[in-house]
Design a protein around this motif. Structure first.
Motif, mmCIF file in Angstrom:
data_model
loop_
_atom_site.group_PDB
_atom_site.id
_atom_site.type_symbol
_atom_site.label_atom_id
_atom_site.label_comp_id
_atom_site.label_asym_id
_atom_site.label_seq_id
_atom_site.Cartn_x
_atom_site.Cartn_y
_atom_site.Cartn_z
ATOM 1 N N GLU A 1 0.813 -1.221 0.000
ATOM 2 C CA GLU A 1 0.000 0.000 0.000
ATOM 3 C C GLU A 1 0.846 1.271 0.000
ATOM 4 O OE1 GLU A 1 -4.155 -1.420 2.107
ATOM 5 O OE2 GLU A 1 -2.752 -0.206 3.279
ATOM 6 N N GLN B 1 -7.661 -0.439 -6.635
ATOM 7 C CA GLN B 1 -8.291 -0.341 -5.307
ATOM 8 C C GLN B 1 -7.730 0.873 -4.587
ATOM 9 O OE1 GLN B 1 -8.498 -3.771 -2.714
ATOM 10 N NE2 GLN B 1 -8.612 -5.094 -4.520
ATOM 11 N N VAL B 2 -8.589 1.853 -4.381
ATOM 12 C CA VAL B 2 -8.144 3.078 -3.742
ATOM 13 C C VAL B 2 -9.209 3.509 -2.745
ATOM 14 C CG1 VAL B 2 -9.072 4.505 -5.623
ATOM 15 C CG2 VAL B 2 -7.254 5.412 -4.230
ATOM 16 N N SER B 3 -8.764 3.939 -1.553
ATOM 17 C CA SER B 3 -9.750 4.425 -0.583
ATOM 18 C C SER B 3 -9.359 5.820 -0.127
ATOM 19 C CB SER B 3 -9.855 3.471 0.610
ATOM 20 O OG SER B 3 -8.682 3.553 1.374
ATOM 21 N N VAL B 4 -10.365 6.643 0.120
ATOM 22 C CA VAL B 4 -10.137 8.043 0.498
ATOM 23 C C VAL B 4 -10.873 8.310 1.804
ATOM 24 C CG1 VAL B 4 -10.367 10.452 -0.233
ATOM 25 C CG2 VAL B 4 -10.035 8.666 -1.957
ATOM 26 N N GLU B 5 -10.122 8.805 2.808
ATOM 27 C CA GLU B 5 -10.746 9.135 4.109
ATOM 28 C C GLU B 5 -10.473 10.594 4.421
ATOM 29 O OE1 GLU B 5 -8.979 6.466 7.163
ATOM 30 O OE2 GLU B 5 -8.354 5.365 5.371
ATOM 31 N N ARG C 1 -7.205 14.967 3.438
ATOM 32 C CA ARG C 1 -7.595 13.622 3.020
ATOM 33 C C ARG C 1 -6.413 12.665 3.125
ATOM 34 N NH1 ARG C 1 -11.607 14.342 -2.192
ATOM 35 N NH2 ARG C 1 -13.275 15.267 -0.966
ATOM 36 N N THR D 1 -10.037 4.563 -9.633
ATOM 37 C CA THR D 1 -11.218 3.724 -9.424
ATOM 38 C C THR D 1 -11.837 3.328 -10.762
ATOM 39 O OG1 THR D 1 -11.613 4.912 -7.367
ATOM 40 C CG2 THR D 1 -13.463 3.642 -8.241
ATOM 41 N N VAL E 1 -5.282 9.142 1.288
ATOM 42 C CA VAL E 1 -5.587 8.277 0.142
ATOM 43 C C VAL E 1 -4.706 7.036 0.228
ATOM 44 C CG1 VAL E 1 -5.756 8.155 -2.368
ATOM 45 C CG2 VAL E 1 -5.977 10.375 -1.226
ATOM 46 N N THR E 2 -5.338 5.867 0.166
ATOM 47 C CA THR E 2 -4.584 4.610 0.246
ATOM 48 C C THR E 2 -4.795 3.826 -1.050
ATOM 49 O OG1 THR E 2 -5.009 4.579 2.620
ATOM 50 C CG2 THR E 2 -4.254 2.513 1.635
ATOM 51 N N GLU F 1 -7.591 10.117 -8.161
ATOM 52 C CA GLU F 1 -8.282 9.109 -7.352
ATOM 53 C C GLU F 1 -9.499 8.561 -8.117
ATOM 54 O OE1 GLU F 1 -6.978 12.036 -6.493
ATOM 55 O OE2 GLU F 1 -7.308 12.433 -4.382
ATOM 56 N N LYS G 1 -3.729 0.348 -3.335
ATOM 57 C CA LYS G 1 -3.130 -0.981 -3.379
ATOM 58 C C LYS G 1 -2.329 -1.095 -4.678
ATOM 59 C CE LYS G 1 -4.427 -5.603 -2.032
ATOM 60 N NZ LYS G 1 -4.251 -6.496 -3.181
#
Ligand SMILES: O=C(O)C1=C[C@@H](OP(=O)(O)O)[C@@H](O)[C@H](O)C1
Ligand SMILES: C=C(OP(=O)(O)O)C(=O)O
Length: 450
Positions: free
Chosen positions: A193, A216-220, A227, A211, A229-230, A207, A232
């Motif tokens: 990651e 596979q990307v996640s945003v918190e 933000r 997608t 951003v993670t 981002e 894979k």
């Protein structure tokens, strides 16, 4: 080396009648660069419509081809890219020339990082002055070698990708979508990651496109405005069709023109209204501008709307908070033009990043306002513009190889008492090649040998 070594093209704009019409500005520049880059990193055929055919984006297309993709123009704004996959890039035969484009050069440094190849990046005199250490720092942490660079880590520079890239967690020192995107594009080639943290949210087109292409990307959320951003690493990106919406940063010019030329009413069609890009429209509304989104819809994964703008009488001065800067970073020059015609002193806070664009935009805007007879000053990183409701014009604005300075002051001259001269409008071709015919079509009086 420069992809833009032609002679300067001076121009002058003059007091114009009310602007009218429905217009369509070209495709978004940020999305266009990314469409070509992701098309190159996907295995198979990506079909793009609405691509901006400005010099910045065309340079990115040529660079993608030099790295092994097949990049073909099928028609106006319609392109096909046959990609080679993450890790499938081939070493180019010569240096890649990005011309005037920070976005193209910086994103593609990240893109090549995961490939064991040696690549030289170059550009024009403006791009050679811009800081690249902000990209080299995280890439070096991931294992990329800087073989050669000009003083201060500037272009021309040569990078060599390692055999095995290391994923990192990186907290960006500035709110910059270019830094974020370079790290994420590099992260595609690393195992595990890659995490990018930004204290202020910057535009999120990378981002969204990750997608869209199956990564596979996640945003918190992170802190008050930031933000995390993670991503894979090492996905197989799948080709996906892209429709590029109209560029809000280009729409800004006819919109501000309609707000300073009395009696104007225009519609700009199909403009991207991604909230991380609409700081200017929010600010103009706060100033009292009549701006309405009509026919709001989703096109190609982005919100778009037709934007109707009516001359709204005299605008009011406002204070623009520093946290709004990322969502309107390229629009400050043209906001300064609107502020010149407002009532009172507009203060735009926290503009340090403007100093490292195609020109030092803080200084270029201030000097341009001086040339137009508009009282203004720089205080620290803030720009203050005293709106007088009118401006004298008459002077000559120096554009310093900067398209946005050229377009902003051509807009200003549409409402000055005397014509306003601009020393070189040739760089407008980097982002908005149809600017002059589009503005003239609405009634703007602009004289140029173009
Ligand atoms: O990522 C992008 O497409 C862009 C990011 C911004 O630059 P920074 O990342 O340097 O703020 C912006 O000024 C530029 O026009 C386009
Ligand atoms: C800053 C800009 O672009 P880039 O960084 O890609 O040169 C811009 O278009 O205003």
């Amino acid at each position: 080396m420069s992809s833009h070594a032609s002679a300067p093209v001076p121009a002058a704009s003059r007091l114009s009648p009310a602007l009218k019409g429905r217009v369509r500005v070209p495709g978004d520049k940020s999305v266009s660069h990314r469409a070509l880059i992701f098309g190159t990193l996907a295995v198979g055929e990506t079909h793009i419509t609405g691509l901006l055919e400005g010099e910045d984006v065309l340079n990115t297309g040529r660079a993608c081809a030099a790295l092994g993709a097949t990049v073909e123009r099928l028609g106006e704004g319609e392109w096909r890219v046959n990609g080679v996959g993450v890790g499938g890039l081939t070493e180019p035969a010569g240096p890649l020339d990005f011309g005037n484009a920070g976005t193209g050069s910086r994103l593609m440094m990240g893109m090549v990082a995961g490939n064991p190849i040696t690549v030289t990046f170059d550009g024009d005199a403006s791009l050679r002055r811009r800081p690249m250490r902000r990209i080299l720092d995280p890439l070096e942490k991931m294992g990329v070698q800087v073989i050669e660079a000009a003083e201060g880590g500037r272009l021309p520079l040569t990078l060599k990708g390692p055999r095995e890239l290391v994923p990192i967690t990186y907290e960006s020192p500035v709110a910059s979508a270019q830094i974020k995107s370079a790290v994420l594009l590099a992260g595609l080639g690393a195992p595990g990651e890659t995490v990018l943290i930004e204290a202020e949210a910057s535009r999120d087109h990378t981002e969204r496109m990750l997608t869209h292409f199956g990564a596979q990307v996640s945003v918190e959320p992170y802190g008050a405005h930031g933000r995390k951003v993670t991503l894979k690493g090492r996905p197989e990106l799948k080709p996906a069709p892209i429709h590029v919406p109209a560029d809000p940063s280009s729409a800004a010019f006819p919109i501000v023109a309609a707000l300073i030329v009395p009696g104007s009413e225009i519609v700009v069609e199909g403009v991207m209204t991604n909230p991380l890009r609409t700081g200017l429209f929010i600010t103009l509304k706060e100033m009292g501008a009549e701006i309405a989104y009509e026919n709001a819809r989703v096109e190609g994964g982005e919100n778009v709307a037709d934007i109707r703008v009516k001359y709204s009488g005299r605008l009011r001065a406002v204070e623009v908070p520093p946290e709004r800067a990322p969502s309107m970073i390229d629009e400050y020059p043209v906001l300064a033009v609107a502020a010149a015609f407002a009532e009172g002193t507009t203060r735009m806070r926290g503009l340090s990043e403007l100093r490292v664009k195609e020109s030092d935009r803080l200084l270029a805007v201030s000097k341009g306002l001086d040339a137009a007879g508009v009282v203004n000053r720089i205080e620290g990183d803030d720009l203050l513009v005293e709106g007088a409701g009118s401006a004298a014009g008459g002077g000559t604005v120096e554009t310093h190889m900067d398209h946005r300075i050229a377009m902003s002051f051509l807009v200003l001259g549409l409402a000055t008492a005397k014509p306003l001269n601009v020393d070189d409008v040739s760089f407008i071709a980097t982002s908005f090649p149809s600017f002059l015919p589009l503005m003239r079509g609405m009634g703007a009086v602009i004289e140029a040998a173009l």
